[in-house]
Write an enzyme that holds these catalytic residues in place. Structure first.
Site, PDB file in Angstrom:
ATOM      1  N   HIS A   1      -9.348   3.666  -0.934  1.00  0.00           N
ATOM      2  CA  HIS A   1      -7.988   3.141  -0.849  1.00  0.00           C
ATOM      3  C   HIS A   1      -7.680   2.176  -1.998  1.00  0.00           C
ATOM      4  CE1 HIS A   1      -4.216   1.904   0.716  1.00  0.00           C
ATOM      5  NE2 HIS A   1      -4.606   0.956   1.540  1.00  0.00           N
TER       6      HIS A   1
ATOM      7  N   CYS B   1       0.819  -1.218   0.000  1.00  0.00           N
ATOM      8  CA  CYS B   1       0.000   0.000   0.000  1.00  0.00           C
ATOM      9  C   CYS B   1       0.851   1.265   0.000  1.00  0.00           C
ATOM     10  CB  CYS B   1      -0.937   0.007   1.201  1.00  0.00           C
ATOM     11  SG  CYS B   1      -1.963  -1.463   1.279  1.00  0.00           S
TER      12      CYS B   1
HETATM   13  N1  COA Z   1     -16.815   1.599   4.843  1.00  0.00           N
HETATM   14  C1  COA Z   1     -18.123   1.887   4.667  1.00  0.00           C
HETATM   15  N2  COA Z   1     -18.936   1.217   3.841  1.00  0.00           N
HETATM   16  C2  COA Z   1     -18.398   0.196   3.161  1.00  0.00           C
HETATM   17  C3  COA Z   1     -17.047  -0.165   3.277  1.00  0.00           C
HETATM   18  C4  COA Z   1     -16.248   0.578   4.160  1.00  0.00           C
HETATM   19  N3  COA Z   1     -14.957   0.277   4.336  1.00  0.00           N
HETATM   20  N4  COA Z   1     -16.797  -1.213   2.464  1.00  0.00           N
HETATM   21  C5  COA Z   1     -17.946  -1.500   1.842  1.00  0.00           C
HETATM   22  N5  COA Z   1     -18.915  -0.650   2.255  1.00  0.00           N
HETATM   23  C6  COA Z   1     -20.328  -0.660   1.872  1.00  0.00           C
HETATM   24  C7  COA Z   1     -20.513  -0.754   0.377  1.00  0.00           C
HETATM   25  O1  COA Z   1     -20.594   0.526  -0.211  1.00  0.00           O
HETATM   26  C8  COA Z   1     -21.835  -1.488   0.284  1.00  0.00           C
HETATM   27  O2  COA Z   1     -22.884  -0.585   0.511  1.00  0.00           O
HETATM   28  P1  COA Z   1     -24.279  -0.710  -0.265  1.00  0.00           P
HETATM   29  O3  COA Z   1     -24.831  -2.055   0.126  1.00  0.00           O
HETATM   30  O4  COA Z   1     -25.058   0.443   0.244  1.00  0.00           O
HETATM   31  O5  COA Z   1     -23.924  -0.627  -1.720  1.00  0.00           O
HETATM   32  C9  COA Z   1     -21.801  -2.428   1.469  1.00  0.00           C
HETATM   33  O6  COA Z   1     -20.899  -1.836   2.407  1.00  0.00           O
HETATM   34  C10 COA Z   1     -21.324  -3.820   1.124  1.00  0.00           C
HETATM   35  O7  COA Z   1     -20.164  -3.697   0.325  1.00  0.00           O
HETATM   36  P2  COA Z   1     -19.208  -4.913   0.015  1.00  0.00           P
HETATM   37  O8  COA Z   1     -18.247  -4.480  -1.047  1.00  0.00           O
HETATM   38  O9  COA Z   1     -20.015  -6.146  -0.220  1.00  0.00           O
HETATM   39  O10 COA Z   1     -18.415  -5.052   1.390  1.00  0.00           O
HETATM   40  P3  COA Z   1     -17.565  -6.275   1.856  1.00  0.00           P
HETATM   41  O11 COA Z   1     -18.235  -6.848   3.057  1.00  0.00           O
HETATM   42  O12 COA Z   1     -17.221  -7.178   0.723  1.00  0.00           O
HETATM   43  O13 COA Z   1     -16.202  -5.561   2.296  1.00  0.00           O
HETATM   44  C11 COA Z   1     -14.661  -4.886   3.962  1.00  0.00           C
HETATM   45  C12 COA Z   1     -16.106  -4.804   3.461  1.00  0.00           C
HETATM   46  C13 COA Z   1     -14.510  -4.008   5.198  1.00  0.00           C
HETATM   47  C14 COA Z   1     -14.335  -6.338   4.342  1.00  0.00           C
HETATM   48  C15 COA Z   1     -13.711  -4.428   2.831  1.00  0.00           C
HETATM   49  O14 COA Z   1     -14.025  -3.101   2.489  1.00  0.00           O
HETATM   50  C16 COA Z   1     -12.257  -4.515   3.243  1.00  0.00           C
HETATM   51  O15 COA Z   1     -11.667  -5.590   3.175  1.00  0.00           O
HETATM   52  N6  COA Z   1     -11.634  -3.401   3.627  1.00  0.00           N
HETATM   53  C17 COA Z   1     -10.243  -3.383   4.023  1.00  0.00           C
HETATM   54  C18 COA Z   1      -9.363  -3.258   2.796  1.00  0.00           C
HETATM   55  C19 COA Z   1      -7.918  -3.451   3.171  1.00  0.00           C
HETATM   56  O16 COA Z   1      -7.556  -4.340   3.918  1.00  0.00           O
HETATM   57  N7  COA Z   1      -7.038  -2.636   2.563  1.00  0.00           N
HETATM   58  C20 COA Z   1      -5.635  -2.723   2.807  1.00  0.00           C
HETATM   59  C21 COA Z   1      -5.324  -2.086   4.101  1.00  0.00           C
HETATM   60  S1  COA Z   1      -3.649  -2.227   4.598  1.00  0.00           S
END
Ligand code: COA
Length: 387
Positions: free
Chosen positions: A335, A88
């Site tokens: 991100h 990242c």
């Molecule tokens: N914050 C707020 N809302 C979020 C979100 C977040 N981080 N991630 C997804 N959403 C919302 C989406 O917009 C969607 O909304 P909608 O239903 O109104 O359209 C809903 O949540 C579901 O989205 P989805 O893509 O299915 O979420 P998910 O459960 O697959 O993923 C996380 C959620 C948190 C697991 C994922 O965003 C993630 O892995 N984040 C961390 C990424 C990471 O590790 N980056 C590297 C860091 S070092």
């Protein structure tokens, strides 16, 4: 060594960009940056592209050459293009390579780009886990939310951080993101939005996490002495620092302190000959809410264990003592991992030019960035001043 300035910056809107391909994201941000810098393709000496895992996210390797070709620097111009990868921190590190190329005298006008298209694959969590120690962490089941959850548990246990204080990081970053037209999420939220959202890895909930995003950002640098040939508002690079640490979290003496952030921050302040109080605003790597609290402590802005209270008191919000992540941070701006480090610099450029719009930090003169790879095995930090 020559002094270096940023002369142009551009970015795409971050978010789920199903309408756009990987290469078109780069082209969109690249054209915006070149127009902003008043630079023509013939004037560009080199290109560095930060991308963490284009191979797994979109099946494309050799992305330096791909991006150069699609922004018009490949075919006739034969501009040398190099991909940079540090998870990242790929974007921040691509910028550091561009600064080194210019300050050494090897090149004059250099592009630093960052790009990632993450939403086209179903297993982004596994791709991201490649930034940790695959053999000793990921194979044992640790994901990035899981690793940062361990940091959060350790921090809460040691310093008594409350769930409300942690949630406030996300509330504040959504407040800023709502004022950034390029942000993935442009909606304000409350503490209860965070605290009632789905549990991802205890104690981290959905709204403690940065999202999976698509996007690109590009900046153009050149020697400071030539910068006014291109722009009236050059931004001087005062410091470019990088530090490393163990790749696995379990090998660190203290989960709640990112040693590479401490080292990179100290180096940046030494280079810039500045003190913490001289910084007007900072863009830090809030991949999870806990990471922002650790970052502002490890950079030395507040004592260890106090960032939660500082945040709760509103000091990191616009108008506070140290606005943090006015772009919306990784939490609200999004991100796309390889693009984030360049987006942070894009935000610093907007602020130092006074072009931050509704999220402008009043009287901003000096800004700082901190970009993290993995759980802190690579940290890149830069300091900038309006020239
Ligand atoms: N914050 C707020 N809302 C979020 C979100 C977040 N981080 N991630 C997804 N959403 C919302 C989406 O917009 C969607 O909304 P909608 O239903 O109104 O359209 C809903 O949540 C579901 O989205 P989805 O893509 O299915 O979420 P998910 O459960 O697959 O993923 C996380 C959620 C948190 C697991 C994922 O965003 C993630 O892995 N984040 C961390 C990424 C990471 O590790 N980056 C590297 C860091 S070092």
């Amino acid at each position: 060594m020559r002094e270096v300035a940023v002369i142009g910056a551009g970015m795409t809107k971050f978010g789920e960009r199903w309408d756009t391909s990987f290469r078109d994201l780069c082209t969109e941000a690249g054209i915006a940056a070149l127009e902003d810098a008043n630079v023509a393709g013939e004037q560009i000496d080199a290109l560095f592209v930060g991308s963490m895992s284009a191979g797994r996210f979109v099946g494309q390797e050799h992305v330096g050459a791909l991006v150069a070709d699609y922004v018009g620097l490949g075919g006739d111009l034969h501009v040398p293009a190099t991909r940079v990868e540090a998870a990242c921190a790929s974007g921040g590190l691509a910028f550091r390579q561009a600064v080194a190329a210019v300050s050494s005298g090897m090149s004059d006008v250099v592009i630093a780009a960052g790009v990632e298209k993450m939403t086209d694959v179903g297993d982004s969590t596994d791709v991201l886990a490649g930034a940790a120690d695959r053999e000793w962490e990921s194979f044992a089941g640790a994901t990035f939310p899981g690793l940062y959850a361990m940091i959060a548990c350790d921090y809460m246990h040691k310093y008594g951080l409350t769930r409300e204080q942690l949630a406030q990081v996300a509330v504040k970053n959504h407040f800023h993101g709502a004022r950034n037209p390029f942000a993935h999420f442009q909606n304000e939220i409350t503490q209860s939005t965070v605290m009632n959202s789905t549990l991802v890895a205890s104690p981290l909930r959905l709204f403690d996490c940065s999202p999976v995003s698509d996007g690109a950002a590009v900046v153009v640098v050149c020697p400071l002495e030539k910068a006014r040939e291109f722009t009236d508002t050059p931004i001087k690079v005062l410091a470019s620092a990088q530090a490393g640490d163990t790749i696995a979290l379990h090998d660190r003496p203290d989960f709640s302190t990112m040693g590479a952030t401490v080292a990179a921050g100290n180096s940046a302040f030494r280079q810039a000959k500045l003190e913490r109080k001289d910084i007007d605003f900072v863009e830090v790597h809030d991949c999870f809410t806990i990471a922002e609290l650790c970052a502002i402590e490890d950079l030395g802005f507040v004592p260890k264990g106090t960032a939660g209270k500082f945040t709760e008191q509103g000091e990191t919000q616009l108008g506070g003592k140290l606005p943090v992540n006015t772009s919306g941070g990784l939490k609200a701006c999004g991100h796309p991992v390889g693009a984030t480090g360049i987006k942070q610099i894009w935000e610093v450029v907007q602020q130092l030019r006074g072009e931050g719009g509704k999220r402008q930090v009043e009287g901003a003169e000096i800004g700082m960035t901190q970009n993290v790879g993995g759980t802190g095995a690579t940290v890149v930090s830069h300091i900038f001043r309006r020239a």
